[in-house]
Design a protein around this motif. Structure first.
Motif, PDB file in Angstrom:
ATOM      1  N   ALA A 169       8.345  11.665  -3.778  1.00  0.00           N
ATOM      2  CA  ALA A 169       6.993  11.111  -3.564  1.00  0.00           C
ATOM      3  C   ALA A 169       7.062  10.037  -2.476  1.00  0.00           C
ATOM      4  O   ALA A 169       6.154   9.919  -1.643  1.00  0.00           O
ATOM      5  CB  ALA A 169       6.448  10.527  -4.865  1.00  0.00           C
ATOM      6  N   ASP A 170       8.145   9.273  -2.460  1.00  0.00           N
ATOM      7  CA  ASP A 170       8.367   8.254  -1.425  1.00  0.00           C
ATOM      8  C   ASP A 170       8.369   8.921  -0.048  1.00  0.00           C
ATOM      9  O   ASP A 170       7.681   8.509   0.880  1.00  0.00           O
ATOM     10  CB  ASP A 170       9.730   7.584  -1.711  1.00  0.00           C
ATOM     11  CG  ASP A 170      10.020   6.392  -0.816  1.00  0.00           C
ATOM     12  OD1 ASP A 170       9.070   5.812  -0.265  1.00  0.00           O
ATOM     13  OD2 ASP A 170      11.210   6.025  -0.691  1.00  0.00           O
ATOM     14  N   GLU A 171       9.120  10.009   0.040  1.00  0.00           N
ATOM     15  CA  GLU A 171       9.234  10.714   1.311  1.00  0.00           C
ATOM     16  C   GLU A 171       7.898  11.337   1.757  1.00  0.00           C
ATOM     17  O   GLU A 171       7.522  11.246   2.924  1.00  0.00           O
ATOM     18  CB  GLU A 171      10.300  11.808   1.142  1.00  0.00           C
ATOM     19  CG  GLU A 171      10.896  12.185   2.443  1.00  0.00           C
ATOM     20  CD  GLU A 171      12.150  13.033   2.274  1.00  0.00           C
ATOM     21  OE1 GLU A 171      12.998  12.700   1.413  1.00  0.00           O
ATOM     22  OE2 GLU A 171      12.265  14.019   3.011  1.00  0.00           O
ATOM     23  N   THR A 222       0.848  -1.200   0.000  1.00  0.00           N
ATOM     24  CA  THR A 222       0.000   0.000   0.000  1.00  0.00           C
ATOM     25  C   THR A 222       0.884   1.251   0.000  1.00  0.00           C
ATOM     26  O   THR A 222       0.528   2.257  -0.603  1.00  0.00           O
ATOM     27  CB  THR A 222      -0.985   0.012   1.188  1.00  0.00           C
ATOM     28  OG1 THR A 222      -0.251  -0.037   2.410  1.00  0.00           O
ATOM     29  CG2 THR A 222      -1.929  -1.172   1.126  1.00  0.00           C
ATOM     30  N   HIS A 223       2.042   1.169   0.657  1.00  0.00           N
ATOM     31  CA  HIS A 223       2.991   2.295   0.593  1.00  0.00           C
ATOM     32  C   HIS A 223       3.372   2.569  -0.865  1.00  0.00           C
ATOM     33  O   HIS A 223       3.323   3.710  -1.322  1.00  0.00           O
ATOM     34  CB  HIS A 223       4.240   1.988   1.419  1.00  0.00           C
ATOM     35  CG  HIS A 223       5.424   2.827   1.068  1.00  0.00           C
ATOM     36  ND1 HIS A 223       5.502   4.173   1.372  1.00  0.00           N
ATOM     37  CD2 HIS A 223       6.569   2.528   0.404  1.00  0.00           C
ATOM     38  CE1 HIS A 223       6.646   4.655   0.917  1.00  0.00           C
ATOM     39  NE2 HIS A 223       7.314   3.682   0.312  1.00  0.00           N
ATOM     40  N   SER A 224       3.727   1.526  -1.596  1.00  0.00           N
ATOM     41  CA  SER A 224       4.172   1.705  -2.987  1.00  0.00           C
ATOM     42  C   SER A 224       3.053   2.299  -3.849  1.00  0.00           C
ATOM     43  O   SER A 224       3.312   3.113  -4.736  1.00  0.00           O
ATOM     44  CB  SER A 224       4.626   0.366  -3.578  1.00  0.00           C
ATOM     45  OG  SER A 224       5.678  -0.160  -2.800  1.00  0.00           O
ATOM     46  N   SER A 245       8.023  -0.333  -8.096  1.00  0.00           N
ATOM     47  CA  SER A 245       9.122  -1.290  -7.936  1.00  0.00           C
ATOM     48  C   SER A 245      10.193  -0.814  -6.956  1.00  0.00           C
ATOM     49  O   SER A 245      11.129  -1.549  -6.668  1.00  0.00           O
ATOM     50  CB  SER A 245       9.758  -1.588  -9.304  1.00  0.00           C
ATOM     51  OG  SER A 245      10.133  -0.384  -9.943  1.00  0.00           O
ATOM     52  N   HIS A 246      10.064   0.404  -6.434  1.00  0.00           N
ATOM     53  CA  HIS A 246      11.195   0.974  -5.683  1.00  0.00           C
ATOM     54  C   HIS A 246      11.511   0.205  -4.401  1.00  0.00           C
ATOM     55  O   HIS A 246      12.637   0.263  -3.922  1.00  0.00           O
ATOM     56  CB  HIS A 246      10.971   2.469  -5.399  1.00  0.00           C
ATOM     57  CG  HIS A 246      10.122   2.751  -4.195  1.00  0.00           C
ATOM     58  ND1 HIS A 246       8.762   2.582  -4.190  1.00  0.00           N
ATOM     59  CD2 HIS A 246      10.438   3.170  -2.949  1.00  0.00           C
ATOM     60  CE1 HIS A 246       8.283   2.899  -2.984  1.00  0.00           C
ATOM     61  NE2 HIS A 246       9.285   3.254  -2.222  1.00  0.00           N
ATOM     62  N   ASP A 247      10.544  -0.517  -3.842  1.00  0.00           N
ATOM     63  CA  ASP A 247      10.785  -1.220  -2.580  1.00  0.00           C
ATOM     64  C   ASP A 247      10.812  -2.740  -2.733  1.00  0.00           C
ATOM     65  O   ASP A 247      10.779  -3.453  -1.735  1.00  0.00           O
ATOM     66  CB  ASP A 247       9.705  -0.829  -1.548  1.00  0.00           C
ATOM     67  CG  ASP A 247      10.081   0.428  -0.776  1.00  0.00           C
ATOM     68  OD1 ASP A 247      11.231   0.897  -0.921  1.00  0.00           O
ATOM     69  OD2 ASP A 247       9.234   0.935  -0.018  1.00  0.00           O
ATOM     70  N   LEU A 248      10.888  -3.228  -3.967  1.00  0.00           N
ATOM     71  CA  LEU A 248      10.829  -4.685  -4.180  1.00  0.00           C
ATOM     72  C   LEU A 248      11.936  -5.418  -3.431  1.00  0.00           C
ATOM     73  O   LEU A 248      11.768  -6.557  -3.006  1.00  0.00           O
ATOM     74  CB  LEU A 248      10.953  -5.025  -5.678  1.00  0.00           C
ATOM     75  CG  LEU A 248       9.767  -4.691  -6.585  1.00  0.00           C
ATOM     76  CD1 LEU A 248      10.080  -5.116  -8.018  1.00  0.00           C
ATOM     77  CD2 LEU A 248       8.484  -5.361  -6.103  1.00  0.00           C
TER      78      LEU A 248
HETATM   79 MG    MG Z   1       9.544   3.511  -0.084  1.00  0.00          MG
END
Ligand code: MG
Length: 373
Positions: free
Chosen positions: A189-191, A66-68, A95-98
């Motif tokens: 956007a992640d932050e 859900t974060h992604s 895919s940034h946290d895979l």
């Molecule tokens: Mg992240």
């Protein structure tokens, strides 16, 4: 969609895939990347991986999945407003946290310690390793064969020693060049996503109190707006009204500041993006407020004794799994046992990093609990 800005990543200036493939019939190359990611095994595992709270602690807390999705939502909005490639932003965001291990950062630190002397463990590199090698989906190649630009975005940071082994992708770290604006958007956007959803989850869990947050400028300012607009609102709705305003302020500020920097830089091509300073950024004032919120969360949520207790246990689980597989590689499933013949520590790290929280706990019980089979 409006036409992309000339400095956006596009199919025209893309460096393509490592293994050339025919152009997709009804979608763009970056949509195809996004689709491959959504269909991957590693993507489904994100549902059962910790962001801050271990997966079983509550059904409503954010998971890596859900974060992604939230990162992708925020990233796409920013990209569209700046006429950048939102399909690419979505592919990178999803895919940034895979490559994250089970149990969030505690898991990654533990695995990195276990891998000391064997090249270490970095979750960004692992994300890339998954999409380049580990996914088993296609007959013609290992991994997902994603475009260069998606892979560039996934490799957010990288130590200089590793960068030297990374070929084209590592070069930008050695030459201190910037990635695409789309990749820069994903970082911020992640932050924005985690700072805000961790406030929400922190309050929901009872680990944070609203009164504490009233001392953080960004929260206090928006909380006051909600109070004056809806004087009797309380509980969850009050929290959500505050958080949506915080997200809106951060996104709006980012758009204004980045738009200004882009114009000032005078860039007209993607090549110029790589040598320009970072162009996607908060204004100094909002940047400061954002850092204040981040520091507050570090001190009061990520270092809360109940979170630390969980991460302490998680580190032990990861370390003990690693020790057991190192002492007895025959405990590894077939796919990883074959890989272990070439490089045992890396194969073990790949296996452990791929585990979900509950799988890691179950595997630990299976290996160590007397009476478990
Ligand atoms: Mg992240």
């Amino acid at each position: 969609m409006d036409e992309l800005a000339p400095f956006a990543v596009s199919e025209r200036n893309s460096r393509g895939r490592q293994i050339p493939e025919p152009h997709p019939k009804s979608r763009s190359e970056f949509q195809r990347d996004r689709d491959r990611i959504v269909h991957s095994t590693a993507f489904r595992r994100l549902e059962y991986k910790t962001q801050v709270f271990v997966n079983h602690e509550g059904d409503l807390f954010r998971t890596r999945l859900t974060h992604s999705i939230e990162v992708a939502q925020i990233g796409r909005s920013i990209a569209r407003a700046l006429r950048l490639n939102d399909d690419l932003v979505e592919a990178i965001s999803l895919s940034h946290d895979l490559g994250h291990t089970p149990f969030g950062h505690a898991g990654q630190e533990a695995l990195n310690e276990c891998m000391e002397g064997s090249g270490g463990f970095e979750h960004n590199l692992q994300s890339l390793h998954i999409v380049d090698r580990l996914e088993e989906h296609y007959g013609a190649f290992d991994g997902l064969n994603l475009t260069y630009e998606t892979r560039e975005g996934i490799l957010k940071h990288c130590s200089l020693s590793r960068a030297r082994e990374m070929g084209e992708l590592g070069k930008r770290f050695l030459e201190n060049r910037r990635p695409s604006l789309e990749a820069q958007i994903c970082n911020l956007a992640d932050e924005i996503a985690y700072n805000n959803h961790d406030v929400d989850d922190g309050l929901r869990s009872g680990l944070l109190q609203r009164e504490q947050l009233e001392e953080v400028e960004l929260f206090a300012r928006h909380s006051a707006m909600v109070r004056s607009e809806f004087p009797v609102l309380s509980g969850r709705r009050r929290v959500h009204e505050t958080i949506r305003r915080m997200i809106d302020t951060l996104v709006t500020d980012l758009l204004t500041e980045s738009g200004r920097r882009i114009i000032e830089s005078g860039i007209t091509t993607l090549d110029e993006v790589h040598v320009a300073p970072a162009l996607i950024a908060f204004s100094p004032e909002i940047g400061r407020q954002n850092r204040e919120l981040k520091a507050f969360l570090r001190e009061n949520l990520y270092r809360h004794y109940q979170v630390v207790r969980m991460t302490y246990k998680a580190r032990r689980i990861i370390a003990e799994l690693f020790q057991a597989f190192s002492a007895e590689p025959c405990l590894l499933p077939d796919q990883y046992r074959a890989m272990a013949r070439e490089n045992a520590p890396r194969a073990i790290a790949d296996y452990i990093a791929g585990m979900t929280d509950r799988y890691a706990m179950r595997e630990h019980r299976r290996l160590f609990a007397v009476g478990e089979i």
